[in-house]
Motif scaffolding. Structure first.
Motif, PDB file in Angstrom:
ATOM      1  N   LYS A 177      52.186  72.888  22.481  1.00  0.00           N
ATOM      2  CA  LYS A 177      53.285  72.687  21.536  1.00  0.00           C
ATOM      3  C   LYS A 177      54.169  71.513  21.960  1.00  0.00           C
ATOM      4  O   LYS A 177      54.590  70.699  21.120  1.00  0.00           O
ATOM      5  CB  LYS A 177      54.118  73.957  21.427  1.00  0.00           C
ATOM      6  CG  LYS A 177      53.399  75.097  20.738  1.00  0.00           C
ATOM      7  CD  LYS A 177      54.301  76.310  20.621  1.00  0.00           C
ATOM      8  CE  LYS A 177      53.581  77.456  19.919  1.00  0.00           C
ATOM      9  NZ  LYS A 177      54.443  78.655  19.793  1.00  0.00           N
ATOM     10  N   LEU A 178      54.438  71.390  23.253  1.00  0.00           N
ATOM     11  CA  LEU A 178      55.250  70.274  23.734  1.00  0.00           C
ATOM     12  C   LEU A 178      54.541  68.949  23.520  1.00  0.00           C
ATOM     13  O   LEU A 178      55.164  67.945  23.126  1.00  0.00           O
ATOM     14  CB  LEU A 178      55.581  70.478  25.210  1.00  0.00           C
ATOM     15  CG  LEU A 178      56.520  71.641  25.538  1.00  0.00           C
ATOM     16  CD1 LEU A 178      56.681  71.774  27.054  1.00  0.00           C
ATOM     17  CD2 LEU A 178      57.879  71.439  24.892  1.00  0.00           C
ATOM     18  N   SER A 179      53.232  68.910  23.766  1.00  0.00           N
ATOM     19  CA  SER A 179      52.469  67.680  23.563  1.00  0.00           C
ATOM     20  C   SER A 179      52.481  67.279  22.097  1.00  0.00           C
ATOM     21  O   SER A 179      52.621  66.092  21.748  1.00  0.00           O
ATOM     22  CB  SER A 179      51.036  67.870  24.059  1.00  0.00           C
ATOM     23  OG  SER A 179      51.014  68.182  25.433  1.00  0.00           O
ATOM     24  N   ALA A 180      52.296  68.268  21.202  1.00  0.00           N
ATOM     25  CA  ALA A 180      52.299  67.958  19.771  1.00  0.00           C
ATOM     26  C   ALA A 180      53.660  67.433  19.325  1.00  0.00           C
ATOM     27  O   ALA A 180      53.747  66.467  18.559  1.00  0.00           O
ATOM     28  CB  ALA A 180      51.923  69.204  18.974  1.00  0.00           C
ATOM     29  N   SER A 181      54.734  68.051  19.815  1.00  0.00           N
ATOM     30  CA  SER A 181      56.070  67.583  19.440  1.00  0.00           C
ATOM     31  C   SER A 181      56.345  66.183  19.999  1.00  0.00           C
ATOM     32  O   SER A 181      56.951  65.344  19.328  1.00  0.00           O
ATOM     33  CB  SER A 181      57.120  68.570  19.951  1.00  0.00           C
ATOM     34  OG  SER A 181      57.062  68.662  21.363  1.00  0.00           O
ATOM     35  N   ASP A 182      55.872  65.889  21.220  1.00  0.00           N
ATOM     36  CA  ASP A 182      56.044  64.556  21.797  1.00  0.00           C
ATOM     37  C   ASP A 182      55.276  63.509  20.995  1.00  0.00           C
ATOM     38  O   ASP A 182      55.777  62.403  20.743  1.00  0.00           O
ATOM     39  CB  ASP A 182      55.578  64.544  23.250  1.00  0.00           C
ATOM     40  CG  ASP A 182      56.486  65.371  24.143  1.00  0.00           C
ATOM     41  OD1 ASP A 182      57.636  65.651  23.730  1.00  0.00           O
ATOM     42  OD2 ASP A 182      56.043  65.753  25.243  1.00  0.00           O
ATOM     43  N   ALA A 183      54.036  63.836  20.594  1.00  0.00           N
ATOM     44  CA  ALA A 183      53.243  62.890  19.796  1.00  0.00           C
ATOM     45  C   ALA A 183      53.898  62.630  18.445  1.00  0.00           C
ATOM     46  O   ALA A 183      53.942  61.491  17.965  1.00  0.00           O
ATOM     47  CB  ALA A 183      51.827  63.441  19.611  1.00  0.00           C
ATOM     48  N   ALA A 186      56.872  60.369  19.008  1.00  0.00           N
ATOM     49  CA  ALA A 186      56.456  58.989  19.285  1.00  0.00           C
ATOM     50  C   ALA A 186      55.997  58.278  18.016  1.00  0.00           C
ATOM     51  O   ALA A 186      56.314  57.098  17.788  1.00  0.00           O
ATOM     52  CB  ALA A 186      55.336  58.982  20.321  1.00  0.00           C
ATOM     53  N   ALA A 187      55.237  58.989  17.163  1.00  0.00           N
ATOM     54  CA  ALA A 187      54.788  58.383  15.902  1.00  0.00           C
ATOM     55  C   ALA A 187      55.968  58.056  15.002  1.00  0.00           C
ATOM     56  O   ALA A 187      56.004  56.996  14.352  1.00  0.00           O
ATOM     57  CB  ALA A 187      53.825  59.337  15.196  1.00  0.00           C
ATOM     58  N   LYS A 188      56.947  58.935  14.954  1.00  0.00           N
ATOM     59  CA  LYS A 188      58.130  58.677  14.143  1.00  0.00           C
ATOM     60  C   LYS A 188      58.893  57.464  14.663  1.00  0.00           C
ATOM     61  O   LYS A 188      59.381  56.630  13.883  1.00  0.00           O
ATOM     62  CB  LYS A 188      59.014  59.922  14.150  1.00  0.00           C
ATOM     63  CG  LYS A 188      60.223  59.823  13.247  1.00  0.00           C
ATOM     64  CD  LYS A 188      61.007  61.116  13.249  1.00  0.00           C
ATOM     65  CE  LYS A 188      62.224  61.016  12.342  1.00  0.00           C
ATOM     66  NZ  LYS A 188      63.010  62.301  12.361  1.00  0.00           N
ATOM     67  N   LYS A 189      58.981  57.353  15.996  1.00  0.00           N
ATOM     68  CA  LYS A 189      59.684  56.218  16.585  1.00  0.00           C
ATOM     69  C   LYS A 189      58.953  54.914  16.288  1.00  0.00           C
ATOM     70  O   LYS A 189      59.590  53.890  15.967  1.00  0.00           O
ATOM     71  CB  LYS A 189      59.802  56.425  18.091  1.00  0.00           C
ATOM     72  CG  LYS A 189      60.644  55.381  18.787  1.00  0.00           C
ATOM     73  CD  LYS A 189      60.795  55.703  20.264  1.00  0.00           C
ATOM     74  CE  LYS A 189      61.659  54.674  20.965  1.00  0.00           C
ATOM     75  NZ  LYS A 189      61.802  54.971  22.418  1.00  0.00           N
ATOM     76  N   GLU A 190      57.623  54.913  16.376  1.00  0.00           N
ATOM     77  CA  GLU A 190      56.849  53.710  16.058  1.00  0.00           C
ATOM     78  C   GLU A 190      57.029  53.309  14.602  1.00  0.00           C
ATOM     79  O   GLU A 190      57.128  52.108  14.275  1.00  0.00           O
ATOM     80  CB  GLU A 190      55.372  53.952  16.365  1.00  0.00           C
ATOM     81  CG  GLU A 190      55.075  54.072  17.863  1.00  0.00           C
ATOM     82  CD  GLU A 190      53.615  54.335  18.124  1.00  0.00           C
ATOM     83  OE1 GLU A 190      52.853  54.463  17.133  1.00  0.00           O
ATOM     84  OE2 GLU A 190      53.219  54.426  19.302  1.00  0.00           O
TER      85      GLU A 190
END
Length: 217
Positions: A177-183, A186-190
């Motif tokens: 869950k943490l990995s999915a939220s981090d990804a 990151a996609a939103k930031k990009e």
């Protein structure tokens, strides 16, 4: 069964926790010294419980400065005001007299998870069951999944290796869950950075065109 057992049961105290042989306890005893009273705490290991009813006793042993000290307390005595359980010990004997010949690490007992539901009042259990985690927040969901993984399908608590496997599985799910939220973050930031770069490029192009038109005039 004696004919007066039912009378003794009505007068027995029920405020002491269900401690067993092998448990480390703190016994609070009322001591009278002249006209004054004080509470004395005796901390040690329960090595024996003997008798039943009003004559039941338990023996607590501790080691002070390398010297073993044992005290026998009546369970139904009003002088024993309170018994606190510090830790639970796993033993297969009802008499732990062999500890008298051991010292140091050899005298330590293995601990094991036991059912502590008897130590929790009914009000505390109702309050614990009434707490429902929110679906939107990720952390309460992880806690709820952990609570579900620590209980078996039959409704009992998991113990030993099964409990360890449940905790490991809970940790893996939490990491996913943490990995999915981090990804996702990151996609939103990009995407925001790409949008900002496009806006800056459009603004630069517009200013360049305005400068070119001004120079031609």
């Amino acid at each position: 069964m004696r004919s007066l057992d039912f009378v003794e049961k009505q007068t027995q105290r029920r405020d002491l926790p269900p401690f067993r042989v092998g448990d480390a306890v703190r016994v609070h005893v009322r001591v009278r010294e002249g006209d004054k009273e004080r509470i004395q705490v005796f901390e040690g290991l329960v090595i024996r419980r003997r008798g039943a009813g009003n004559g039941e006793t338990f023996t607590v042993r501790k080691v002070t400065s390398g010297v073993g000290v044992e005290r026998v307390f009546p369970v139904q005595s009003p002088l024993v005001t309170k018994v606190d359980i510090k830790s639970r010990g796993y033993v297969r004997r009802s008499r732990l007299y062999y500890l008298r010949d051991l010292s140091g690490k050899k005298a330590r007992l293995h601990s094991k998870v036991r059912d502590l539901s008897d130590l929790i009042s009914a009000d505390a259990v109702d309050e614990r069951d009434a707490v429902v985690p929110e679906e939107e927040s990720p952390e309460p969901e992880a806690v709820a999944s952990g609570e579900g993984s620590e209980t078996s399908e039959s409704g009992g608590e998991l113990r030993g290796k099964a409990r360890k496997r449940a905790k490991a599985q809970e940790k893996v799910e939490r990491m996913k869950k943490l990995s999915a939220s981090d990804a996702k973050r990151a996609a939103k930031k990009e995407a925001e950075e790409a949008k900002r770069a496009a806006e800056e490029a459009a603004a630069a192009k517009a200013s360049a065109e305005e400068t070119k038109e001004g120079s031609e005039d």
